[in-house]
Design a protein around this motif. Structure first.
Motif, PDB file in Angstrom:
ATOM      1  N   GLY A 297       9.106  37.385 -25.110  1.00 36.24           N
ATOM      2  CA  GLY A 297      10.097  38.367 -24.674  1.00 36.24           C
ATOM      3  C   GLY A 297      10.900  38.904 -25.829  1.00 36.24           C
ATOM      4  O   GLY A 297      10.573  38.669 -27.000  1.00 36.24           O
ATOM      5  N   LEU A 298      11.970  39.605 -25.513  1.00 35.36           N
ATOM      6  CA  LEU A 298      12.849  40.226 -26.500  1.00 35.36           C
ATOM      7  C   LEU A 298      14.179  39.501 -26.522  1.00 35.36           C
ATOM      8  O   LEU A 298      14.752  39.189 -25.470  1.00 35.36           O
ATOM      9  N   TYR A 299      14.724  39.277 -27.737  1.00 36.46           N
ATOM     10  CA  TYR A 299      15.970  38.550 -27.907  1.00 36.46           C
ATOM     11  C   TYR A 299      16.841  39.311 -28.901  1.00 36.46           C
ATOM     12  O   TYR A 299      16.341  39.982 -29.814  1.00 36.46           O
ATOM     13  N   GLU A 300      18.159  39.150 -28.700  1.00 27.79           N
ATOM     14  CA  GLU A 300      19.115  39.836 -29.577  1.00 27.79           C
ATOM     15  C   GLU A 300      20.117  38.819 -30.084  1.00 27.79           C
ATOM     16  O   GLU A 300      20.668  38.012 -29.316  1.00 27.79           O
ATOM     17  N   PHE A 301      20.398  38.875 -31.387  1.00 32.45           N
ATOM     18  CA  PHE A 301      21.356  37.988 -32.026  1.00 32.45           C
ATOM     19  C   PHE A 301      22.431  38.865 -32.662  1.00 32.45           C
ATOM     20  O   PHE A 301      22.215  39.458 -33.733  1.00 32.45           O
ATOM     21  N   ASP A 302      23.570  38.950 -31.979  1.00 29.58           N
ATOM     22  CA  ASP A 302      24.625  39.871 -32.422  1.00 29.58           C
ATOM     23  C   ASP A 302      25.222  39.451 -33.749  1.00 29.58           C
ATOM     24  O   ASP A 302      25.494  40.289 -34.618  1.00 29.58           O
ATOM     25  N   SER A 303      25.464  38.145 -33.912  1.00 34.52           N
ATOM     26  CA  SER A 303      26.139  37.700 -35.139  1.00 34.52           C
ATOM     27  C   SER A 303      25.279  37.942 -36.381  1.00 34.52           C
ATOM     28  O   SER A 303      25.784  38.270 -37.456  1.00 34.52           O
ATOM     29  N   GLU A 304      23.943  37.774 -36.250  1.00 38.63           N
ATOM     30  CA  GLU A 304      23.045  38.007 -37.378  1.00 38.63           C
ATOM     31  C   GLU A 304      22.579  39.458 -37.446  1.00 38.63           C
ATOM     32  O   GLU A 304      21.878  39.844 -38.393  1.00 38.63           O
ATOM     33  N   GLU A 305      22.893  40.260 -36.406  1.00 36.29           N
ATOM     34  CA  GLU A 305      22.460  41.650 -36.321  1.00 36.29           C
ATOM     35  C   GLU A 305      20.936  41.738 -36.405  1.00 36.29           C
ATOM     36  O   GLU A 305      20.375  42.544 -37.148  1.00 36.29           O
ATOM     37  N   LEU A 306      20.286  40.884 -35.618  1.00 33.27           N
ATOM     38  CA  LEU A 306      18.838  40.825 -35.584  1.00 33.27           C
ATOM     39  C   LEU A 306      18.346  40.983 -34.162  1.00 33.27           C
ATOM     40  O   LEU A 306      18.957  40.455 -33.214  1.00 33.27           O
TER      41      LEU A 306
END
Length: 408
Positions: free
Chosen positions: A83-92
């Motif tokens: 699936g798709l994942y988002e990491f806000d703190s790493e901006e990835l």
């Protein structure tokens, strides 16, 4: 002129307003999407140009967990689902891909740190979008008011025309303003036609009322004047004491009749001619009523107790007050039996109380019957006299007493 009925015009106006707002919102969202697309592509191109001639990309593929950036390795070791994942703190942004190997997955990492807008730019975009939304909202509100006003313009025009009309003084211009032919054959036209017919009936009624009161004034006063003249001639002749008593009764009845005619004509005309602003004393009128009606107590051996706790001065129609008091006093005198307790008349600062006694029977029913038929004036007339002057009238009966209350 309008081609559609009122409810159709309102429906069309509402549909037009919704359609225009929908189109405006659609263009606004389309513009926002295109702006976002252009901005992302511009930022991506700027990053590539900054690294020229070595073209770099923000998208990188990894087939092993150990090759991932350090910040993602601990997460990848938990064997996340595809699936798709988002990491806000790493901006990835990370896409987990099924490679057919159950032991490990493939990873595509998108580094958006260099293409995302700064916080200040985000706030400016939020401000621009909020301003656009607010502007569209105000535009929709104004458009709705404009469209609805246009749709309801005939109703507003008719309401203003009716508000400026005096039913008692209808002119040709007034009839032209409410002419049903000025409106289409819809709900507004039906309303205008009904109002026009109502005003015509009111005008005809007022004309009949004025003709009747003018004629009645002459026809009713003429016999009273003839009777008064005949009494003056009789007084000049030689009469016995018994004849004089009869003449006194006729004179008294003629006087009362003349005053009642004046009062009834005044009520019929619904005009006061300034008489309802008179200032007068209550006590003299009450004493006069008692003296005029005292003959009804002859032979009954019933006294009258007149207590004056105050000497009020009130505003209103003095003749109306006199007729109302005469009616109440006459009822009390006429329906009090011989040998009963005295009739009590109490004058206070703001009210007049007349109390008499009944012996046997239903006092409430008897009081209502006598007050309704006594002296030619019923409770309805007394009540109307009081209403026209801002007074109040009530009648209370218990098992033995009837109390008439006139307040001001």
């Amino acid at each position: 002129m309008y081609r559609h009925s009122l409810h159709k015009r309102v429906a069309i106006a509402f549909a037009m307003c919704v359609a225009v707002l929908s189109i405006a919102w659609g263009f606004a969202f389309f513009a926002a999407i295109r702006l976002s697309e252009d901005r992302v592509l511009t930022q991506q191109l700027q990053v590539a140009s900054d690294n020229y001639p070595a073209i770099t990309t923000n998208l990188k593929a990894y087939d092993k967990v150990d090759n991932l950036p350090q910040s993602l390795q601990t997460w990848a070791q938990t064997n996340p689902a595809v699936g798709l994942y988002e990491f806000d703190s790493e901006e990835l942004h990370v896409a987990v891909i099924d490679t057919g190997n159950e032991q490990s997955h493939g990873f595509v990492v998108f580094d958006v740190a260099q293409i995302e807008a700064s916080s200040s730019e985000d706030w400016w975009l939020l401000f621009i979008i909020s301003s656009l939304v607010g502007t569209l909202g105000l535009l929709g509100f104004g458009l709705g008011i404009f469209v609805m006003r246009r749709a309801l313009a005939p109703v507003t025009q008719l309401a203003k025309a009716v508000a400026d009309i005096d039913p008692e003084q209808l002119s040709n211009e007034d009839y032209k303003r409410i002419d049903a032919n000025r409106y289409t054959n819809d709900e507004v036209g039906m309303l205008a036609s009904t109002i026009e017919q109502a005003f015509e009936r009111v005008s005809a009624f007022i004309a009949r009322e004025r003709y009747f009161t003018d004629s009645a004034s002459h026809e009713l006063r003429t016999p009273v004047t003839v009777i008064t003249g005949a009494l003056e001639l009789l007084e000049q002749s030689q009469l016995t004491p018994a004849d004089m008593k009869v003449i006194d009764r006729v004179r008294r009845a003629t006087y009362d009749m003349n005053k009642m005619i004046e009062m009834f004509l005044c009520l019929a005309r619904e005009t006061d001619d300034g008489l309802y602003d008179e200032q007068f004393l209550v006590m003299p009128l009450v004493r006069k009523a008692v003296e005029q009606q005292r003959y009804l107590l002859n032979g009954k051996l019933v006294g009258v107790e007149l207590d004056e706790l105050a000497n009020p001065i009130i505003y209103g129609h003095a003749q109306a007050f006199s007729i109302a008091v005469n009616n109440l006093v006459r009822n009390a005198f006429e329906h009090t039996l011989a040998g009963q307790v005295p009739i009590a008349i109490l004058i206070k600062e703001h009210e007049l109380l007349i109390t008499n006694q009944f012996s046997g029977g239903d006092a409430q029913h008897t009081a209502t019957e006598t007050a309704s038929h006594g002296y030619g004036l019923g409770l309805g007339i007394v009540q109307r006299l009081c209403e026209r002057n801002g007074w109040s009238f009530s009648l209370h009966a218990d098992t033995a007493h009837v109390v008439a209350r006139l307040s001001w």
